[in-house]
Design a protein around this motif. Sequence first.
Motif, PDB file in Angstrom:
ATOM      1  N   ALA A 145     102.743 -43.186  -0.764  1.00 58.10           N
ATOM      2  CA  ALA A 145     103.838 -43.139  -1.735  1.00 58.10           C
ATOM      3  C   ALA A 145     103.746 -44.295  -2.740  1.00 58.10           C
ATOM      4  CB  ALA A 145     105.183 -43.161  -1.007  1.00 58.10           C
ATOM      5  N   THR A 146     103.404 -45.482  -2.266  1.00 58.01           N
ATOM      6  CA  THR A 146     103.295 -46.611  -3.190  1.00 58.01           C
ATOM      7  C   THR A 146     102.106 -46.447  -4.127  1.00 58.01           C
ATOM      8  OG1 THR A 146     102.042 -48.019  -1.667  1.00 58.01           O
ATOM      9  CG2 THR A 146     104.437 -48.219  -1.604  1.00 58.01           C
ATOM     10  N   ALA A 176     101.468 -43.300 -11.124  1.00 57.26           N
ATOM     11  CA  ALA A 176     102.380 -42.787 -12.152  1.00 57.26           C
ATOM     12  C   ALA A 176     102.495 -43.754 -13.334  1.00 57.26           C
ATOM     13  CB  ALA A 176     103.756 -42.520 -11.554  1.00 57.26           C
ATOM     14  N   GLY A 177     102.302 -45.041 -13.065  1.00 53.46           N
ATOM     15  CA  GLY A 177     102.390 -46.038 -14.135  1.00 53.46           C
ATOM     16  C   GLY A 177     101.051 -46.581 -14.579  1.00 53.46           C
ATOM     17  N   ALA A 203      91.988 -42.424  -3.669  1.00 53.66           N
ATOM     18  CA  ALA A 203      92.441 -43.121  -2.458  1.00 53.66           C
ATOM     19  C   ALA A 203      93.536 -42.323  -1.763  1.00 53.66           C
ATOM     20  CB  ALA A 203      92.927 -44.525  -2.802  1.00 53.66           C
ATOM     21  N   GLN A 204      94.474 -41.767  -2.536  1.00 54.94           N
ATOM     22  CA  GLN A 204      95.537 -40.968  -1.933  1.00 54.94           C
ATOM     23  C   GLN A 204      94.960 -39.764  -1.183  1.00 54.94           C
ATOM     24  OE1 GLN A 204      98.001 -40.783  -5.712  1.00 54.94           O
ATOM     25  NE2 GLN A 204      99.617 -40.767  -4.150  1.00 54.94           N
ATOM     26  N   ALA A 242     101.573 -51.911  -3.475  1.00 52.59           N
ATOM     27  CA  ALA A 242     100.665 -51.019  -2.747  1.00 52.59           C
ATOM     28  C   ALA A 242      99.680 -51.829  -1.916  1.00 52.59           C
ATOM     29  CB  ALA A 242      99.931 -50.099  -3.724  1.00 52.59           C
ATOM     30  N   ARG A 243      99.176 -52.929  -2.465  1.00 52.56           N
ATOM     31  CA  ARG A 243      98.243 -53.793  -1.726  1.00 52.56           C
ATOM     32  C   ARG A 243      98.916 -54.361  -0.477  1.00 52.56           C
ATOM     33  NH1 ARG A 243      98.355 -58.703  -1.057  1.00 52.56           N
ATOM     34  NH2 ARG A 243      99.747 -59.092  -2.806  1.00 52.56           N
ATOM     35  N   ALA A 244     100.151 -54.810  -0.617  1.00 47.56           N
ATOM     36  CA  ALA A 244     100.861 -55.387   0.530  1.00 47.56           C
ATOM     37  C   ALA A 244     101.122 -54.323   1.603  1.00 47.56           C
ATOM     38  CB  ALA A 244     102.179 -56.014   0.066  1.00 47.56           C
TER      39      ALA A 244
END
Length: 183
Positions: free
Chosen positions: A39-40, A46-47, A60-61, A129-131
């Motif tokens: 989701a992240t 999206a951005g 990756a998704q 997303a990395r975290a």
Amino acid sequence: MPITTRTGDDGTTGLLFNRRVPKNHPRIEACGTVDELNATLGMARAGATTPETADILLAAQKSLVGLMAELATDDADFSRLAASKLQRLQPDDLAALDAAALNLEARRVRVGGWDIPGASAHHAHLHFARAVCRRAERAASAVRASGATVPDLVMQFLNRLSDVLWLLASAEEDRANIDSVEK
């Protein structure tokens, strides 16, 4: 198949191949964190400010779907997973991340120092997303520490994905800083 089955009302949920486990089972924790990661990545995609970034994130998704199959399979059912037609994480998925990292590093994306998220909304989404990816890596490691099988490819993919996300965030910070200087 309906979404509301009520089978989880007792505090259990299903792994692949109909094996029931408590909702706080290490495999479920890991799958939930990978779901959150997906989701992240979607928020970051999206951005995305470049088509290249959007493509890396989408790939990756898609890879995470196969990765979740690995995490959602009890050790006793790995032979069933291998015989199934379910999507699985592949060495090519890892190779794509390695190629993305090499490409970003070849462009001399800044790799030193600590990065403070927020140079732009996209920069912050990439760091978020990395975290979450690092948390997913820790959750997968916890599954392994419990004595259960987690393929090396899963661990390698999550580790590499977090590196690529850091590089993408650094490239985005560079773009955001250039944009703010030019305005």
